[in-house]
Write an enzyme that holds these catalytic residues in place. Structure first.
Site, short mmCIF file in Angstrom:
data_model
loop_
_atom_site.label_atom_id
_atom_site.label_comp_id
_atom_site.label_asym_id
_atom_site.label_seq_id
_atom_site.Cartn_x
_atom_site.Cartn_y
_atom_site.Cartn_z
N ASP A 211 -7.14 -6.79 6.11
CA ASP A 211 -7.54 -6.07 4.92
C ASP A 211 -8.88 -6.63 4.49
OD1 ASP A 211 -6.14 -4.25 2.58
OD2 ASP A 211 -7.67 -5.62 1.84
N HIS B 228 0.81 -1.23 0.00
CA HIS B 228 0.00 0.00 0.00
C HIS B 228 0.84 1.27 0.00
CE1 HIS B 228 -3.26 -2.73 1.02
NE2 HIS B 228 -4.13 -1.75 1.07
N SER C 133 -13.33 -0.53 4.02
CA SER C 133 -12.03 -1.03 4.47
C SER C 133 -12.07 -1.56 5.90
CB SER C 133 -11.03 0.11 4.36
OG SER C 133 -10.12 0.09 5.41
N ARG D 8 -13.42 -0.21 -5.56
CA ARG D 8 -14.07 0.84 -4.77
C ARG D 8 -14.07 2.16 -5.53
NH1 ARG D 8 -11.79 -1.23 1.03
NH2 ARG D 8 -13.50 -2.70 1.27
N ARG E 24 -9.66 -0.89 7.97
CA ARG E 24 -8.70 -0.08 8.72
C ARG E 24 -9.21 0.25 10.12
NH1 ARG E 24 -9.66 4.62 4.28
NH2 ARG E 24 -9.06 2.84 3.05
C1 MIC Z 1 -8.71 -0.50 0.99
O1 MIC Z 1 -8.88 -1.05 -0.08
O2 MIC Z 1 -9.46 0.38 1.43
C2 MIC Z 1 -7.55 -0.94 1.84
C3 MIC Z 1 -6.59 0.16 1.87
O3 MIC Z 1 -6.92 -2.04 1.27
C4 MIC Z 1 -8.10 -1.29 3.21
C5 MIC Z 1 -7.08 -1.47 4.25
C6 MIC Z 1 -6.52 -0.18 4.74
O4 MIC Z 1 -7.24 0.79 4.90
O5 MIC Z 1 -5.32 -0.20 5.00
C7 MIC Z 1 -9.03 -2.47 3.28
O6 MIC Z 1 -9.68 -2.75 2.29
O7 MIC Z 1 -9.20 -3.08 4.34
FE1 SF4 Z 2 -4.92 -2.55 -2.30
FE2 SF4 Z 2 -7.24 -2.34 -1.00
FE3 SF4 Z 2 -6.97 -1.49 -3.51
FE4 SF4 Z 2 -6.92 -4.06 -3.01
S1 SF4 Z 2 -8.66 -2.68 -2.67
S2 SF4 Z 2 -5.55 -2.95 -4.37
S3 SF4 Z 2 -5.88 -4.13 -1.05
S4 SF4 Z 2 -5.97 -0.67 -1.72
#
Ligand code: MIC
Ligand code: SF4
Length: 644
Positions: free
Chosen positions: A119, A65, A535, A379, A537
């Site tokens: 994640d 990341h 997420s 997303r 997080r």
């Molecule tokens: C995301 O796609 O939003 C992330 C970044 O991969 C997150 C994890 C994070 O916020 O570090 C997730 O999907 O859990």
């Molecule tokens: Fe990385 Fe999250 Fe995006 Fe997947 S969805 S590529 S884990 S930031």
């Protein structure tokens, strides 16, 4: 009794609880994964537990990341993660080795086992018949220390696939169709299990695209059977020994069944700003684009990139836009480099990025002001790209490449014959970018840069019995953790430093929020349905906690975020009468009395809205175990109290 695949795996891992829908169960975790943006906190919490060596069968730490190194912070995080892994029995996937979920599918996912990952897209490994669940970092730390993972026994939705996808229609279109039908909250409390004759027409990477984006449904996880296709994939990865045959009993009963006829599907696209705003591509064909990005843990496999490269060969990306490609792993990257597919992309004008999350999480490649960007990602929340007024559209790599050539959203079926991609007998297997844990852990020194800041006990006072506190923010339905704790190039480097990152809580929604929260000392947030989706997080819980949030009142919560709130001692309360949401406003002061007893009993209770002069009936949305965490001020405090 006939069993679903979900029941089979849970029953072989059940530690306690009854496998009855909605009951809290504890399951044994075989494997864990972390990524750097959530990993630093997870390992700081693991270290605080005082366990020398992880108790799991296999634990791995990925770095994918925080790859933009604009100053020392991300680089320091990588060093910390590498050293802490070496010391505690954890494998370390070096930056450059690829996106956690893609690499995990290729090299480490094992059918029939359980995986807990910090994640939300951890369910990607469900494409190989693994029960793979996303959770907050603290839950993953507990699993590494040998503790079970607690969850509500999910409902099992059977997704029956029949027929076969037509040319240019992709696995991505299957999951977009499901999102169109069920919405981003349609999967809460549910596992999506795929079955039926259409399953065998899908390769493992295609299945992984579907299980990956099941996260957008809010699902606990998604899973495919482990069949001949799985064996074929594992064989090509040189891992046939990991294969077991695993599927639901033919007469297993599902709580709900969705049927998807693959023959009927057409290319789909999710419009801004939610992954469920899905329409057929034909409906918005011609929408101008300033950017196209292919990659991410959803769509960056060898097959995905070969289709893209094939379509680009001898052509040019439209000058109206900028196109990037991020290969999902070093394996994919080296394979497309070796067969000239990469050269074809470069010649067509593609900007090739390193093998990492990149633009998906706003780490570079922010689109133009108010621009439209089409991405093969999962997303499209507002602001996630790094440009607050940009519009993110989501589609398959097929639709992305057709659109990149044309400069606007384009139905890929216009590209002519679908290319025949020959899959290699053996993928290029080289695990040397995965460093095994140290043989002499005592000699390893854990290196912590100046930006790394462990959590402090003083942020976690026990729950007060009596409080008179203001609601400093009221937000609508489907608020994401990207709203609560945004990511992107500016904020992600602060993931190891809660006091610093707390300044950015809700900053894209209300730039004054963090300051107001700090001044108030203790406060509430009011939310709508599915609060905290997206997420995993845990910063979206820890940072508000640091700012003094004691209670979040919402119509309903997303699973992972609710667990994170409880772990960090914030009470998730739901409205008993959802219409009370409309009666409460930002700024209202709430009076709580006898709160500890109500939480202890998990009883419904009344909060007095002093500003409006009305009583609001609330429900403690936590299990008995979680109620204890909240009373103690959070799980860490509960563990510390127990050791006193
Ligand atoms: C995301 O796609 O939003 C992330 C970044 O991969 C997150 C994890 C994070 O916020 O570090 C997730 O999907 O859990
Ligand atoms: Fe990385 Fe999250 Fe995006 Fe997947 S969805 S590529 S884990 S930031």
């Amino acid at each position: 009794m006939a069993q679903t695949l979900t029941h089979k795996i849970i029953s072989t891992h059940l530690i306690s609880g009854k496998m009855e829908k909605g009951e809290e169960i504890a399951v044994k975790i075989d494997r864990t994964l972390t990524q750097d943006a959530t990993g630093t906190m997870a390992y700081l919490q693991f270290q605080a537990m005082g366990v020398d060596k992880v108790k799991t069968e296999f634990s791995i730490s990925y770095v994918d990341h925080n790859m933009l190194q604009m100053d020392f912070r991300n680089a320091d995080d990588h060093k910390y993660l590498q050293s802490v892994a070496a010391k505690h029995g954890i494998y370390f996937s070096r930056p450059g080795n690829g996106i956690c979920h893609q690499v995990n599918v290729e090299r480490f996912a094992v059918p029939g086992e359980t995986l807990l990952g910090s994640d939300s897209h951890t369910p990607t490994s469900g494409g190989l018949g693994m029960m793979a669940i996303g959770a907050g970092g603290l839950d993953v730390a507990v699993a590494m220390a040998g503790g079970p993972f607690y969850m509500k026994m999910p409902e099992v939705v059977g997704v029956k696939l029949i027929g076969k996808l037509r040319p240019w229609v992709a696995a991505k279109d299957i999951i977009l169709e499901l999102l169109r039908r069920l919405s981003v909250k349609g999967g809460v409390g549910r596992v999506f299990e795929y079955f039926g004759p259409g399953v065998k027409t899908l390769s493992v990477p295609e299945r992984a695209t579907i299980t990956n984006m099941g996260a957008e449904l809010g699902a606990t996880t998604s899973i495919f059977p482990s069949d001949e296709m799985t064996l074929d994939f594992l064989r090509r990865q040189g891992r046939e020994q990991d294969w077991v045959n695993l599927e639901a009993d033919w007469d297993a009963e599902y709580d709900m069944v969705e049927v998807i006829d693959l023959n009927q599907l057409v290319p789909m696209v999710a419009k801004p700003h939610q992954p469920h705003n899905v329409v057929p591509v034909s409906e918005i064909e011609g929408t101008p684009l300033t950017q196209v990005n292919v990659g991410s843990c959803t769509n960056s496999s060898y097959h995905d990139l070969m289709v893209v490269s094939n379509a680009l060969r001898g052509r040019k990306v439209s000058e109206k836009l900028s196109m990037t490609v991020s290969p999902g792993s070093s394996q994919v990257f080296r394979m497309i480099a070796g067969n000239n597919a990469l050269a074809d992309m470069i010649a067509a004008g593609v900007r090739v990025l390193e093998s990492a999350c990149g633009p998906c999480i706003g780490m570079g490649q922010a689109p133009t002001s108010a621009g439209n960007t089409l991405r093969s990602f999962n997303r499209n929340f507002k602001g996630r790209s790094g440009t607050p007024d940009a519009n993110i559209f989501l589609a398959s790599p097929e639709t992305c490449v057709a659109s990149a050539l044309n400069g606007c959203i384009t139905d890929p079926r216009k590209l002519g014959d679908y290319p025949e991609i020959k899959m290699p007998q053996k993928f290029l297997v080289d695990d040397r970018l995965v460093i095994p844990p140290a043989e002499d852990p005592q000699s390893v020194e854990v290196i912590m840069g100046p930006n790394i800041h462990p959590v402090e006990d003083s942020w976690y006072p026990p729950l007060d019995d009596k409080m008179e506190i203001p609601a400093l923010l009221k937000v609508e339905d489907n608020i994401t953790t990207d709203h609560i704790m945004p990511a992107g190039a500016k904020v992600l480097p602060l993931r190891s430093n809660i006091p610093a990152i707390a300044e950015y809580v809700y900053y894209l929604v209300d730039g004054t929020y963090a300051k107001r929260a700090k001044e108030a000392g203790a406060s509430i947030i009011i939310g709508g349905e599915n609060y905290g989706q997206g997420s995993s997080r845990e910063h979206a819980a820890i940072a508000p906690r640091y700012l003094g949030v004691r209670v979040v009142i919402a119509k309903s919560f997303a699973r992972i975020h609710k667990d994170n709130l409880c772990n960090h001692g914030i009470l998730p309360a739901t409205f008993v009468n959802p219409e009370d949401y409309d009666k409460c406003d930002q700024g209202d002061v709430f009076v709580f009395k006898g709160l500890r007893k109500s939480v202890e009993k998990q009883a419904d209770f009344v909060a007095h809205n002093k500003t409006k002069g009305i009583d609001i009936k609330l429900h403690v949305d936590a299990s008995k175990r979680q109620a204890e965490d909240i009373l103690a001020g959070g799980l860490i405090m509960k563990m510390k109290n127990a050791n006193k």
